[in-house]
Design a protein around this motif. Structure first.
Motif, short mmCIF file in Angstrom:
data_model
loop_
_atom_site.label_atom_id
_atom_site.label_comp_id
_atom_site.label_asym_id
_atom_site.label_seq_id
_atom_site.Cartn_x
_atom_site.Cartn_y
_atom_site.Cartn_z
N LYS A 42 0.84 -1.22 -0.02
CA LYS A 42 -0.13 0.17 -0.09
C LYS A 42 0.82 1.14 0.08
CE LYS A 42 -1.87 -1.66 3.82
NZ LYS A 42 -2.97 -1.62 4.90
N GLN A 43 2.22 1.29 0.39
CA GLN A 43 3.00 2.27 0.47
C GLN A 43 3.16 2.82 -0.89
OE1 GLN A 43 3.51 -0.72 1.91
NE2 GLN A 43 5.24 -0.64 3.65
N ASP A 49 -2.17 4.47 4.97
CA ASP A 49 -3.07 3.97 4.14
C ASP A 49 -4.31 4.75 4.46
OD1 ASP A 49 -3.38 3.24 6.80
OD2 ASP A 49 -4.16 1.17 6.40
N GLN A 50 -4.18 5.91 4.61
CA GLN A 50 -5.36 6.86 4.79
C GLN A 50 -5.44 7.85 3.61
OE1 GLN A 50 -4.90 7.88 8.78
NE2 GLN A 50 -6.50 6.85 9.41
N PRO A 51 -5.58 7.53 2.33
CA PRO A 51 -5.61 8.42 1.32
C PRO A 51 -6.45 9.54 1.26
CG PRO A 51 -6.68 6.32 0.71
CD PRO A 51 -6.48 5.91 1.98
N ALA A 52 -7.37 9.60 2.09
CA ALA A 52 -8.26 10.85 2.13
C ALA A 52 -7.75 11.89 2.98
CB ALA A 52 -9.62 10.60 2.44
N ASP A 60 -7.20 -1.96 3.60
CA ASP A 60 -6.91 -3.17 4.40
C ASP A 60 -7.03 -4.41 3.33
OD1 ASP A 60 -6.07 -2.32 6.91
OD2 ASP A 60 -8.11 -2.61 7.67
N ASP A 61 -7.88 -4.29 2.30
CA ASP A 61 -8.13 -5.33 1.47
C ASP A 61 -8.77 -4.81 0.14
OD1 ASP A 61 -10.97 -4.68 1.85
OD2 ASP A 61 -11.25 -6.10 3.25
N ASP A 62 -8.75 -5.74 -0.66
CA ASP A 62 -9.33 -5.47 -2.18
C ASP A 62 -10.47 -4.48 -2.24
OD1 ASP A 62 -8.30 -5.54 -4.96
OD2 ASP A 62 -10.09 -6.70 -5.27
N ALA A 63 -11.64 -4.85 -1.63
CA ALA A 63 -12.74 -4.00 -1.33
C ALA A 63 -12.35 -2.53 -1.09
CB ALA A 63 -13.55 -4.60 -0.46
N ASP A 64 -11.42 -2.31 -0.12
CA ASP A 64 -11.19 -1.10 0.25
C ASP A 64 -10.52 -0.29 -0.75
OD1 ASP A 64 -11.96 -1.53 2.74
OD2 ASP A 64 -10.04 -2.03 3.66
#
Length: 205
Positions: A20-21, A102-105, A182-186
């Motif tokens: 994710k980084q 991992d908080q892109p907002a 955390d996962d692909d849905a996110d």
């Protein structure tokens, strides 16, 4: 407010299946983006803790004035990264801004709001300051030096929430940060919201 900063970027992103980084938003890696936002708060010292894919992650930060620490125990959970950062900052006696990648907002305005809330209330109410989202609260956060010094107590994926044993921290609400990666849905939701570039598409020129 005089403060230090820690960016936790060591995780292996097992559930997501890709680092994710190194995901991007508008062509900028998420780890570089959060580093840029953190540096805009003018910390006295900034530490980035890396672990999984450490060389690639560190390469994306070459242009930033940060100290990179490699966590060889990254697979044991976030606590090992927090302990490393706490040891490096021991004795400095100042508040520390702690963030993840991992908080892109996340926007600079929220970091400024956290720091302002912490500074404005510190003389009346000596507590840590965290972010509230949904029914939870956590990172990004401003930790007092006395809180960070207790990081040796943490284990596994406990994170620093386990440090709030003496009193409930004050909070600044930012519900947009409730969605992490955390996962692909996110990831799909973040792509649909325009917060993450689709990794299946070629990089932007």
């Amino acid at each position: 407010m005089s403060h230090d900063a820690v960016i936790l970027a060591a995780g292996g992103s097992r559930r997501l299946g890709r680092p994710k980084q190194l995901l991007t938003r508008d062509g900028e890696t998420l780890v570089a983006r959060v580093t840029r936002l953190v540096l805009a708060t003018r910390p006295d010292r900034t530490i980035v803790v890396v672990g999984a894919r450490c060389n690639e992650v560190a390469t994306t930060l070459a242009a930033f004035d940060v100290q990179i620490i490699v966590n060889e125990l990254w697979s044991t959970g976030m606590a090992s990264s927090v302990r490393l950062a706490a040891a490096e900052l021991a004795g400095r006696g100042r508040a520390t801004l702690v963030t993840v990648v991992d908080q892109p907002a996340l926007e600079a305005s929220h970091l400024s709001a956290l720091l302002s809330a912490h500074e404005d209330a510190a003389h009346e109410d000596d507590r840590d300051t965290v972010t509230a989202y949904g029914n939870a609260a956590g990172i990004p956060a401003i930790l007092r030096a006395c809180t960070l010094s207790r990081a040796i107590e943490l284990e596994g994926d406990m994170g620093f929430r386990g440090l709030f044993s003496d009193m409930t921290p004050r909070s600044v609400r930012a519900d947009e940060l409730d969605d992490d990666l955390d996962d692909d849905a996110d990831l799909r939701r973040a792509i649909a919201a325009g917060l993450v570039d689709d990794p299946r598409l070629p990089p932007r020129a």
